[in-house]
Design an enzyme around this catalytic site. Structure first.
Site, PDB file in Angstrom:
ATOM      1  N   GLU B  43       0.868  -1.173   0.000  1.00 45.08           N
ATOM      2  CA  GLU B  43       0.000   0.000   0.000  1.00 45.08           C
ATOM      3  C   GLU B  43       0.898   1.215   0.000  1.00 45.08           C
ATOM      4  OE1 GLU B  43      -3.000   0.689   2.994  1.00 45.08           O
ATOM      5  OE2 GLU B  43      -3.738  -1.354   2.739  1.00 45.08           O
ATOM      6  N   ASP B  54      -6.147   8.796   9.779  1.00 46.65           N
ATOM      7  CA  ASP B  54      -4.802   8.420  10.224  1.00 46.65           C
ATOM      8  C   ASP B  54      -4.410   9.034  11.550  1.00 46.65           C
ATOM      9  OD1 ASP B  54      -3.579   6.664   8.220  1.00 46.65           O
ATOM     10  OD2 ASP B  54      -4.040   8.315   6.852  1.00 46.65           O
ATOM     11  N   TYR B 167     -11.312  -4.737   3.397  1.00 44.63           N
ATOM     12  CA  TYR B 167     -10.383  -4.166   4.370  1.00 44.63           C
ATOM     13  C   TYR B 167     -11.115  -4.086   5.709  1.00 44.63           C
ATOM     14  CZ  TYR B 167      -6.601  -0.944   5.857  1.00 44.63           C
ATOM     15  OH  TYR B 167      -5.536  -0.346   6.475  1.00 44.63           O
TER      16      TYR B 167
END
Ligand SMILES: Cc1ncc(COP(=O)(O)O)c(C=O)c1O
Lengths: 392, 255
Positions: B43, B54, B167
């Site tokens: 990734e 994040d 995911y």
């Protein structure tokens, strides 16, 4: 005018829900609660009674004769949101969101703040309703707005300095989203303006609509007619969305949003998203964003911390595109001049944010006739800005 | 195709790195070290100013890359250069840089560069369709994320539209090695996902130790390791950074 966003949360092509998956369920839960609460007269009754008894509503309208005496034949009228408890319109919204949080059984409120006004307003309702509050604030703003940090702490809130990015409001907002993601089950995120993912822009506007509803009735009663123009400053756009909402169906009333030009919209030091930005996605919705050509969100500048934000609410993007409202901008220097002039001529210290609206209002009132009423939203008082002004 | 990296009875390792952190030269070296260390896919993060999904490690990595002026177009050029000698590369990017690039143009450029797909963590299922279709037109895949807070029916819908793999986010919150994943609720969610999809499941967010890897072996088809890997080589550059990244992945894989 379509006043309700689409089911997917769009005003025209603006809005939506651009958030990490972890937040989607929380937004859906909020949407359901907003629908239920907004349809429940008991909710609005309680909201109205807190506004009356705690916030001090209705705020009056006031004819600022001396402020315009030399330049304008028209009547300039101020909607006095500066007289609200905590000194700005922000409290209307935090009362509404705290009532929702309580209905939903949330254990904690979080908020982002730039100038500190929204942080103070959230800390205030946290104290009033007995809900713990965490406020995220850029490290630079924590320094600049030390007094508001102290007030938030006095009300029992915990203020967290955010060190990432540019250490200002945009980064505080990003951090609040992240904190919400980590505690999404028990935490209510109180967003401070008509920004973020659906249903925030719609919900916050409905809580600020009280400004426009009151002002419309007050103008009719006092002058026997509607204003020719309604003017408000635009950071994220909540005070503007609130006062506009009262007049949106009155086709003859012109609506004006005033952005912070900073050093000028042609310079890099500006915060005028609708005037100098392009369409993009920031903090959950598609709207105008100050950004680079490759999609990085730009650092902004305004003398007024509350307008110093690179995004703007999606409803304003839609009102701009549809032509229902016009968006202009005022520089730091023009806002400062209006700040001093209002103080000297009326004995009122406006917030630097509101001084932007005043600067444009005086310019516009000069072009209107003696029968016209020009209504300006005085979104907050300027006590918070005194130290900054004194240091100039 | 991304789905081809998953083999029955084997755990696939998908390391995440930020392109341009601290410089593109180092990223090039890290990609080959990770390839050598047995990465099944990589990734590749596109630096962004406001990465909502994040935590501090990846945000800081992005800030370092942005200081170097690294743009989406630079990242695409890098992919073009390295993809043939590397496992499938998935771009990990926020939506705004893609939106400014142009959704159709991005799909074309990513395909032209040899990328295998893209993950866009701030595109919810509701907003993902235009990009998903654009990528699909070039045979690129777009894995979608399922969070612990995602209700069952919605998770099934996401799995149905996810490309390459699903995911699975291991915990509430954002990326980062600081906070341990909670595998109990994940186990339940994985079992539910298995009953509605045959697509491979890769687990990410907070995977940062051999112990985590042991805990999920046999449970999922792949793991994604980002912040812990970046921590392992931050403060280093070039070959030294590459060596540390490779060693870190090897140690995890050998668990
Ligand atoms: C007094 C005042 N006016 C205006 C604003 C700008 O916010 P909005 O555009 O949401 O009304 C702020 C924000 O802090 C403020 O404190």
């Amino acid at each position: 005018m379509r006043m309700r966003p689409s089911a997917a949360g769009y005003f025209g092509e603006f809005g939506g829900k651009f958030v990490p998956e972890v937040l989607v369920a929380a937004l859906a839960e909020l949407e359901r609660e907003v629908d239920r609460a907004f349809a429940d007269p008991a909710f609005w009754n309680e909201y109205a009674s807190v506004l009356a008894e705690f916030v001090g509503r209705p705020s009056p309208i006031y004819r600022a004769e001396r402020f315009t005496a030399e330049v304008s034949p028209a009547t300039l009228v101020l909607k006095r949101e500066d007289l609200n408890h905590t000194g700005a319109h922000k409290i209307n919204n935090t009362v509404g969101q705290a009532l929702l949080a309580r209905r939903m059984g949330k254990k904690r409120l979080i908020a982002e703040t730039g100038a500190g006004q929204h942080g103070v307003a959230t800390a205030t309702v946290g104290a009033k309703f007995g809900i713990p509050v965490d406020v995220y604030m850029g490290a630079v703003d924590v320094e600049r707005q030390a007094l508001n940090v102290y007030i938030m702490e006095l009300f029992g809130a915990t203020v967290h300095a955010v060190h990432g990015g540019t250490q200002t409001l945009k980064d505080a907002t990003s951090e609040a989203f992240r904190q919400w993601a980590a505690r999404v089950d028990d935490t209510f995120y109180v967003i401070g303006s008509v920004v973020g993912a659906h249903p925030y822009p719609f919900m916050v506007r409905e809580f600020q609509k009280v400004i426009g509803t009151e002002a419309r009735a007050q103008c009719l009663e006092r002058f026997g007619k509607l204003p020719s123009d309604v003017i408000a400053c635009v950071g994220g756009g909540s005070n503007a969305a609130g006062i506009f909402a009262g007049f949106i169906d009155d086709a003859g009333v012109k609506l004006w949003g005033v952005e912070a030009a900073g050093d000028g919209i042609e310079t890099k030091r500006t915060a005028a998203s609708l005037n100098a930005g392009t369409v993009g996605v920031l903090h959950g919705s598609r709207s105008y964003v100050l950004q680079t050509a490759d999609g990085q969100v730009r650092e902004t500048h305004s003398i007024s911390a509350g307008l110093d934000y690179p995004g703007v609410g999606p409803e304003h993007a839609y009102l701009k595109e549809s032509g229902r409202a016009s968006y202009v901008s005022v520089t730091d220097a023009e806002a400062l001049e209006a700040f001093f002039d209002l103080a000297k001529t009326e004995g009122i210290i406006p917030a630097l944010e509101a001084a932007h609206a005043l600067a444009f209002a005086r310019r516009l009132a000069a072009e209107r006739g003696p029968d016209d009423v020009v209504l300006v939203n005085l979104s907050g008082r300027g006590d918070k800005d005194i130290n900054q002004i004194r240091a100039l | 195709m991304l789905s081809n990296i998953f083999k029955p009875g084997r755990l696939a390792f998908i390391p995440y790195i930020m392109a341009g952190d601290p410089d593109l030269e180092t990223t090039r070296a890290i990609v080959s070290a990770l390839t050598e260390a047995g990465a099944d896919a990589i990734e590749l993060g596109v630096p962004y100013s406001d990465p909502l999904a994040d935590g501090p490690t990846i945000e800081a990595a992005g800030t370092r890359a942005l200081k170097n002026g690294v743009k989406l177009s630079d990242v695409l050029a890098l992919v073009k250069e390295v993809h043939e000698a590397a496992p499938p590369i998935v771009l990990f990017t926020y939506y705004n840089p893609v939106y400014q690039y142009g959704v159709q143009e991005f799909a074309r450029a990513a395909a032209g560069a040899g990328a295998a797909g893209a993950i866009v963590p701030d595109l919810s299922l509701e907003e993902a369709e235009p990009l998903r279709l654009a990528l699909g037109a070039h045979d690129l895949e777009m894995p979608l994320l399922v969070a612990p807070s995602t209700p069952r029916d919605r998770a099934a819908e996401i799995a149905g539209q996810s490309g390459g793999f699903v995911y699975v986010v291991s915990r509430l919150g954002v990326t980062g090695a600081g906070q341990a994943p909670n595998f109990e609720p994940v186990r339940k969610q994985i079992a539910e996902l298995r009953s509605v999809t045959k697509k491979p499941l890769a687990l990410g967010f907070g995977i940062s130790s051999a112990e985590h890897v042991r805990a999920v072996r046999g449970l999922v088809d792949g793991v994604i390791v980002g912040s812990a890997l970046i921590d392992a080589y931050s403060n280093a550059r070039g070959n030294e950074a590459a060596r540390r990244a490779g060693d870190y992945l090897k140690a995890l894989r050998e668990e």
